[in-house]
Design a protein around this motif. Sequence first.
Motif, PDB file in Angstrom:
ATOM      1  N   THR A  85     -24.004  -4.394  13.822  1.00 30.75           N
ATOM      2  CA  THR A  85     -24.559  -3.059  13.641  1.00 30.75           C
ATOM      3  C   THR A  85     -23.497  -2.072  13.201  1.00 30.75           C
ATOM      4  N   ALA A  86     -22.305  -2.181  13.781  1.00 30.96           N
ATOM      5  CA  ALA A  86     -21.250  -1.242  13.411  1.00 30.96           C
ATOM      6  C   ALA A  86     -20.911  -1.386  11.929  1.00 30.96           C
ATOM      7  N   ILE A 117     -12.419   3.053   9.437  1.00 33.23           N
ATOM      8  CA  ILE A 117     -12.028   1.994  10.367  1.00 33.23           C
ATOM      9  C   ILE A 117     -12.238   2.454  11.810  1.00 33.23           C
ATOM     10  N   ILE A 118     -11.788   3.681  12.096  1.00 35.20           N
ATOM     11  CA  ILE A 118     -11.944   4.210  13.447  1.00 35.20           C
ATOM     12  C   ILE A 118     -13.412   4.263  13.825  1.00 35.20           C
ATOM     13  N   ASP A 119     -14.224   4.776  12.900  1.00 40.03           N
ATOM     14  CA  ASP A 119     -15.625   4.967  13.228  1.00 40.03           C
ATOM     15  C   ASP A 119     -16.340   3.642  13.415  1.00 40.03           C
ATOM     16  N   THR A 120     -15.932   2.622  12.640  1.00 37.32           N
ATOM     17  CA  THR A 120     -16.558   1.308  12.830  1.00 37.32           C
ATOM     18  C   THR A 120     -16.246   0.774  14.215  1.00 37.32           C
ATOM     19  N   THR A 121     -14.982   0.941  14.643  1.00 34.59           N
ATOM     20  CA  THR A 121     -14.615   0.452  15.978  1.00 34.59           C
ATOM     21  C   THR A 121     -15.430   1.146  17.056  1.00 34.59           C
ATOM     22  N   LEU A 122     -15.515   2.489  16.950  1.00 35.19           N
ATOM     23  CA  LEU A 122     -16.279   3.207  17.966  1.00 35.19           C
ATOM     24  C   LEU A 122     -17.769   2.911  17.831  1.00 35.19           C
ATOM     25  N   GLY A 123     -18.194   2.566  16.593  1.00 36.97           N
ATOM     26  CA  GLY A 123     -19.599   2.218  16.384  1.00 36.97           C
ATOM     27  C   GLY A 123     -19.995   0.943  17.102  1.00 36.97           C
ATOM     28  N   VAL A 124     -19.034   0.022  17.279  1.00 32.04           N
ATOM     29  CA  VAL A 124     -19.333  -1.216  18.004  1.00 32.04           C
ATOM     30  C   VAL A 124     -19.813  -0.880  19.408  1.00 32.04           C
ATOM     31  N   SER A 125     -19.082   0.013  20.085  1.00 32.60           N
ATOM     32  CA  SER A 125     -19.470   0.321  21.461  1.00 32.60           C
ATOM     33  C   SER A 125     -20.790   1.080  21.486  1.00 32.60           C
ATOM     34  N   ALA A 126     -20.985   1.977  20.507  1.00 30.43           N
ATOM     35  CA  ALA A 126     -22.250   2.718  20.475  1.00 30.43           C
ATOM     36  C   ALA A 126     -23.419   1.760  20.278  1.00 30.43           C
ATOM     37  N   ALA A 127     -23.241   0.756  19.398  1.00 25.36           N
ATOM     38  CA  ALA A 127     -24.318  -0.196  19.137  1.00 25.36           C
ATOM     39  C   ALA A 127     -24.602  -1.031  20.372  1.00 25.36           C
TER      40      ALA A 127
END
Lengths: 334, 328
Positions: free
Chosen positions: A135-136, A254-264
């Motif tokens: 998802t991220a 890159i930062i947002d994808t990493t944080l997106g993992v946890s959000a997903a």
Amino acid sequence: MTNPSDMRGTDDAAALQVETDHRANSVLEGMPPSEAEPPEGDARSLESIGRGELLRRRFLRNPGALIGMVVVLLLILGAIFAPMAYQYEPFERDLRNALTGPSQYHWFGVDENGYDIFARTMVGLRISLVIGAGTALLTTVLALIVGTVAGYVSYKGRWGAFVDGALVNLINLFLVIPSLLLLMLFSPVLQQASWLWLIPLLAIFSWMLTARVLRAMTQQLVRTEYVEASRFMGVNPVTTIVRHIIPNIASWIIIDTTLGVSAAILGETGLSFIGFGIQYPNVSLGTVLQAYNIAAPWTWIPPAMVLAALVISVNLMGEALRDALDPTSGSSRV
Amino acid sequence: MVRFISIRVLTYVILVFLATSFAYLLAASLMHPEEVLYPPIATKPVPEGTAQAYLNARNINPDVPVFQRYANWLGGLVRGDLGVTTGTNKELSPVLEVLKQRIPISLRLVVLGTVIGTVLGVAVGMLTAVRRHSLGDRGATLLSFVIVSLPTPVVILVVQQINQAIQNRTGFGLPAINPVNPLLHGWDAFLYESKAIVMPTIVLAIFAAASYSRYMKVTTLDVLGSDYLRTARAKGLTRGRAMNRHGLRMALIPMGQYFAFAVGSAFTGSLFVELMFNWQGVGRYAVSAVGIADINGTAGVVLYTGILTLLSATFADFLQGILDPRIR
């Protein structure tokens, strides 16, 4: 800082504060730093190093990043190998031991349906990890397309402004739509095909804030000389975006994808918890939590701890990456 | 300022209308409430006329094109009629009546949680920014980081488990589930209700406070480095007065934008709270409506959340207009 999705760390803002703080100002107080002899470890005393090496050093200097990385690695290894080696399957009932605490045989105990909690947690971790990462990535791709296109065309005359306005309103529309309700509508229908459908579904409802930030960043970049120059040379807009704009916003992506993992992962577990996410033949961490029983805390504390450890360590890595990639942050020493 | 706000409100109204229409069309095409007429255990089919009458009374007839049904629903909406409950629930109660019963239960939760959380978050964010690197700052930042990383059900479980532990130890505790106790009347009922609202409000408030304090810390740190604050200090204001009169105001302006969409997330939070504390509010109704394929009910809930978002976004714009002289 007028954008709700501006995810700058407090460190950047602190840097600004220090710059203008009169006590930290070397002219008002204290001696100016000596230029003659750089201390050992200073950038000027070293050979020039590559960007990758620089990032690696900055990232690893952060203790949070190390802890996060180790925990995530352990959880990934556990998710891959633990279900292979463990005695019980996620849907294997042991009703004789229902609602018993952790023991030699059932490592995390048994819930009231007789399911082994450790087996379910580890299998659920697999699915949560796959959904989080998928998802991220997909969210970032969606946000990148909408954000850069809206930002790029916004200066191109009337039609550009129109397209930009339409995209911005699309973003606002998705923000107004209660995403949880629509996910609840779609998810059971698509789950009949495959649980992997949850990935595009979650991505469709979580790209908006990233797209808003990327649009603002692209708008600033479009005004720079090199983008103007490439436009005057007649370079294809897509090539311009890929070659000149995306590399400039890559660190943020890159930062947002990493944080997106946890959000997903949070989104997926929430959805599964209320019964509209991952369905029967599969297990997710949310479904494991569903069988909570306040009178028997071991039914929810171990899966909750695994989930919390996963999300917190991914977030730690994301924050460390931000510190490493952001040139204005406090850790931008060598 | 009137012009600014009226344009924004108009945009929001259009967006809410689009969102609700979108949700209705999706629900109408994805859900199949007519299946209740054809249960697998039935020995003989329902007569054709009966089935048609049943479906038409609920505006869910699959033989009628989806846009025709949408137009019917829209016509009802204009007259203040949201249709009747459908799905496996056959009682034909008007959605508006159901929502009227449930909105007060949810709304007090959402409003109380959001207001307490916002105030707490703004205060904590400002204090941690002003006293940066102090022990309190480190503690509050770590705590908000952990809370933001936890899913809502886990936080609810932690709060419930702590309450249970206190109750086991001391014998006194807050009511674990249910917002009202039908056996109590008068003062006792009020006392019970105010006790029952504590835990759900704590959950919603700490979520709002955790994310707000993080944003507020960033905006306050931005403001702390500004020239006008130094000027205010130079003309002789104390640190606290300069911060309150000049700093807080500027730091709050960007926060208005977060607030616009915060009520939406508060609705999501209250959905979990209502499920796990057994509150018969709108969130719980949403879950059951989607579960039983209630098209009109789902659309009604989407309309409710849309209006809630609209009101909070307008309020945020209004606040921004008051705080920011450039908009006036």
